[in-house]
Structure formats: structure tokens, C-alpha cells
Design a protein around this motif. Structure first.
Motif, mmCIF file in Angstrom:
data_model
loop_
_atom_site.group_PDB
_atom_site.id
_atom_site.type_symbol
_atom_site.label_atom_id
_atom_site.label_comp_id
_atom_site.label_asym_id
_atom_site.label_seq_id
_atom_site.Cartn_x
_atom_site.Cartn_y
_atom_site.Cartn_z
ATOM 1 N N VAL A 106 0.841 -1.200 0.000
ATOM 2 C CA VAL A 106 0.000 0.000 0.000
ATOM 3 C C VAL A 106 0.875 1.249 0.000
ATOM 4 C CG1 VAL A 106 -1.699 1.334 1.322
ATOM 5 C CG2 VAL A 106 -1.919 -1.151 1.157
ATOM 6 N N MET A 107 1.875 1.261 0.871
ATOM 7 C CA MET A 107 2.748 2.417 0.978
ATOM 8 C C MET A 107 3.503 2.668 -0.327
ATOM 9 S SD MET A 107 6.118 3.452 1.401
ATOM 10 C CE MET A 107 6.560 5.179 1.565
ATOM 11 N N ARG A 108 4.054 1.611 -0.912
ATOM 12 C CA ARG A 108 4.858 1.767 -2.123
ATOM 13 C C ARG A 108 4.026 2.270 -3.295
ATOM 14 N NH1 ARG A 108 8.406 -3.849 -1.500
ATOM 15 N NH2 ARG A 108 9.657 -3.172 0.290
ATOM 16 N N ASP A 109 2.778 1.820 -3.390
ATOM 17 C CA ASP A 109 1.893 2.315 -4.452
ATOM 18 C C ASP A 109 1.582 3.796 -4.249
ATOM 19 O OD1 ASP A 109 1.837 -0.169 -5.631
ATOM 20 O OD2 ASP A 109 -0.103 -0.753 -4.797
ATOM 21 N N LEU A 110 1.281 4.168 -3.024
ATOM 22 C CA LEU A 110 1.010 5.572 -2.713
ATOM 23 C C LEU A 110 2.250 6.427 -2.962
ATOM 24 C CD1 LEU A 110 -0.980 5.176 0.639
ATOM 25 C CD2 LEU A 110 -1.907 5.939 -1.564
ATOM 26 N N TRP A 111 3.408 5.842 -2.673
ATOM 27 C CA TRP A 111 4.667 6.563 -2.809
ATOM 28 C C TRP A 111 4.936 6.957 -4.260
ATOM 29 C CZ3 TRP A 111 7.550 9.277 0.149
ATOM 30 C CH2 TRP A 111 8.844 9.597 -0.240
ATOM 31 N N ALA A 112 4.751 6.020 -5.177
ATOM 32 C CA ALA A 112 4.995 6.295 -6.590
ATOM 33 C C ALA A 112 4.130 7.453 -7.082
ATOM 34 C CB ALA A 112 4.729 5.040 -7.414
ATOM 35 N N LYS A 113 2.883 7.475 -6.656
ATOM 36 C CA LYS A 113 1.980 8.563 -7.050
ATOM 37 C C LYS A 113 2.415 9.886 -6.425
ATOM 38 C CE LYS A 113 -1.920 5.351 -7.377
ATOM 39 N NZ LYS A 113 -3.191 4.904 -6.763
ATOM 40 N N LYS A 114 2.845 9.820 -5.180
ATOM 41 C CA LYS A 114 3.232 11.042 -4.467
ATOM 42 C C LYS A 114 4.461 11.689 -5.076
ATOM 43 C CE LYS A 114 3.119 14.130 -1.228
ATOM 44 N NZ LYS A 114 2.089 15.191 -1.278
ATOM 45 N N ILE A 115 5.431 10.894 -5.500
ATOM 46 C CA ILE A 115 6.650 11.440 -6.096
ATOM 47 C C ILE A 115 6.316 12.248 -7.342
ATOM 48 C CG2 ILE A 115 8.804 10.862 -7.272
ATOM 49 C CD1 ILE A 115 8.909 10.629 -4.235
ATOM 50 N N ALA A 116 5.489 11.685 -8.203
ATOM 51 C CA ALA A 116 5.099 12.389 -9.435
ATOM 52 C C ALA A 116 4.367 13.682 -9.117
ATOM 53 C CB ALA A 116 4.230 11.478 -10.297
#
Length: 323
Positions: A263-273
């Protein structure tokens, strides 16, 4: 601390108020509400509550509400706080195994880091945490850390010479900055904004999301994607708390913690962009596509200092061999 606060009333999980939970677990995070790490731990808490029929609740305290990272780590070790999400940096002087995966340019990509931390090496590092009364629930993505400052864009390694950068309180980070030709100034995360603003330091190094959500882009508009550290983070529970839980509740917490990693890693990818687009819109200059080879080559003395034992050399070889 783990709190016992009464017997839960019969009924649905969603109807059970936090005050009715038999067990409350307090979890600390330095990041603001809505940040991927905070959101992932909240998701984990929802899963724990549902799977224990409302008996166990996780209360997340973001934005350093329970103290800065170093303090919250120590309080978790003693069981004053039940859980902590923290970067590996502050653990480097406490858990030797974390030093190797905190070395500059040890990981080739985020996916490489995931493959390493989710395998036998991650298990080995978890044993190191356990020796210091911290039970690992999962490894989050701390992102690729890069330099930002308010003085000038960093296009090549020579641009770092003589500049003062905040780093986490870690010997590895201090030595890394010296190898780059810059000066390291360890300080708590919460002090960075004012330190850049007042000229105590020239800048800092962190991932794009932290650069954005901290507001550091307001005082340091030059951000260079040198990506010197792809840093794992840990979500851990105090052994004091862990030992008070039943085996059944331990299993629930362990499973939900592991699932929260995805969950965290998926949210992370979106947040970086989102963060990169946001800071550029606000006027930040992001330097991309630099030649990293001189930066990587400069790290030779850092590796020589920290990769000295057969065990450390073996871990470096295993990391590099991981696909």
C-alpha cells in the motif's frame, strides 16, 4: 504505550469507537497527515481493527506529534510508544546491519531495493533490530534522496564543494558528505526549514515528497536528482508492546504490517510524481540527467571505511547480485 481500556461492546467493527478498544497502539511518524507512510499505517490500523473485531486499535500520530525521529525511536524501544515509522539513517549507529543498505548508491533502483529488503537480507536486518527491542513489521520506501539548496543548482560534483548540508544523525551520512567535498550538519528534520532560511546551512538532502511536504522548496529552490541514497524505512513495534499481545494478535499485526508495505509503495509512486510537478509549478528548478559516475566514484573511501568485515563484504556482494 499499550493501553487496556475496557471491554468492547458487541456489534460491528465499524461501530466500535476507538475508546472502546481493549488495546490501543500508538504509532509515531515525523511526516504530515496524508503522507504515504502515515496513510499506509492508518490502512494497517484499519485492517488490525477489522481482523480483531475491534479489540485492537492503532492510533497514528503524524507530524512529530510524539517527538522527532530519534526521540520516538528511543521511546519505542522502551515501550513508551508502541510503534514507529522511521528512516534507516538514525539506526546506523545502533543497528550495524542498517549501515550497509544506507551506503550511497548501493541500490540501482527502487525495485532493486524492494527485492533486497523483501528477501533474506531484509530478514537478516530484522534480526539486528530485534536485538534492540524493535520487531520489524515491514520495510517502506524512503525514496531516492537528492540534494537541494538555496544557493545554486548542483550540476556536477564540484558544485557541492564547501557547501553546508543538513544530514540525518548518522556517521555514514557525515562521511558521505565529506567524500562529496561538502560539509555535513546533522540536525533534527523539524529544524531544517529555519536553518536554510537563516543561512545556518545552505541546504539539505531528501526525497521529492519530503522536499515538497516540508515546504523546504520555499527556501531552497534548486533540487538535483543525483539520487545518492535509495533509502529503506522501517515500520517497527516495541518488543515491550509485542510481548503483551497474544500470539493471535501478534499474527494479525505482523500480517497487516507486511501488507501495508505494498500500500505504501503504491502511494509513494503517485506522491513522487505529484510532488515533482508541484514544486516545479511553485518555481523550483529540478536538475535531471546528471552524470552520476563522478558521484559514485567519490564514494570509494566511504565503502572502504564501512565495508571492512567479512560479513559486511558478503552483504554488499549479495545486494549487488540481487536482480
Amino acid at each position: 504505550m499499550l493501553l487496556v481500556c475496557g471491554t468492547i461492546l458487541a456489534g460491528s467493527v465499524t461501530a466500535a469507537a476507538a475508546a472502546d478498544c481493549e488495546v490501543k497502539l500508538r504509532s509515531a511518524d515525523t511526516h504530515p497527515d496524508g503522507y504515504p507512510t502515515v496513510a499506509a499505517v492508518r490502512w494497517m490500523g484499519d485492517q488490525v481493527k477489522e481482523r480483531t473485531q475491534g479489540r485492537v486499535c492503532v492510533e497514528v500520530f503524524p507530524a512529530s506529534a510524539l517527538g522527532e525521529e530519534k526521540d520516538s525511536i528511543e521511546q519505542t524501544q522502551f515501550g513508551v510508544i508502541d510503534m514507529v515509522r522511521a528512516s534507516f539513517g538514525p539506526f546506523n549507529n545502533l543497528v550495524p546491519e542498517t549501515q550497509i543498505v544506507s551506503l550511497p548508491y548501493i541500490f540501482r533502483s527502487a525495485q532493486h531495493m524492494y527485492n533486497v529488503m523483501d528477501g533474506p537480507i531484509g530478514d537478516q536486518i530484522a534480526e539486528g533490530f530485534a536485538q534492540h527491542d524493535l520487531i520489524v513489521l515491514g520495510y517502506y520506501d524512503g525514496g531516492a534522496r537528492s540534494f537541494y539548496n538555496g544557493e545554486r543548482p548542483i550540476n556536477k560534483i564540484e558544485d557541492l564543494k564547501g557547501m553546508k548540508f543538513r544530514v540525518m544523525q548518522s556517521d555514514v551520512f557525515v562521511d558521505m558528505m565529506a567524500a562529496f567535498g561538502a560539509n555535513a550538519t546533522p540536525m533534527p528534520y523539524g529544524e531544517v526549514y529555519s536553518a536554510i532560511q537563516t543561512g545556518v546551512i545552505d541546504g539539505a538532502e531528501n526525497n521529492p515528497a519530503s522536499y515538497d511536504t516540508s515546504g523546504h522548496f520555499e527556501v531552497a529552490k534548486y533540487y538535483t536528482l543525483d539520487e545518492h541514497l535509495i533509502m529503506p524505512e522501517v515500520l517497527a513495534v516495541s518488543k515491550v508492546t509485542w510481548d503483551k499481545l497474544s500470539p493471535e494478535d501478534q499474527a494479525v499485526l505482523k500480517a497487516a504490517g507486511k501488507e501495508s508495505v505494498t500500500v505504501m509503495r503504491d502511494l509513494w509512486a503517485k506522491k513522487i510524481a505529484e510532488s515533482e510537478a508541484s514544486v516545479e509549478k511553485a518555481g523550483s528548478q529540478i536538475v535531471r540527467g546528471i552524470d552520476k559516475k563522478p558521484f559514485i566514484d567519490a564514494m570509494e573511501p566511504v565503502y572502504a571505511k564501512y565495508v571492512t568485515t567479512p560479513e559486511a563484504k558478503d552483504m554488499v556482494e549479495k545486494i549487488r547480485a540481487t536482480e
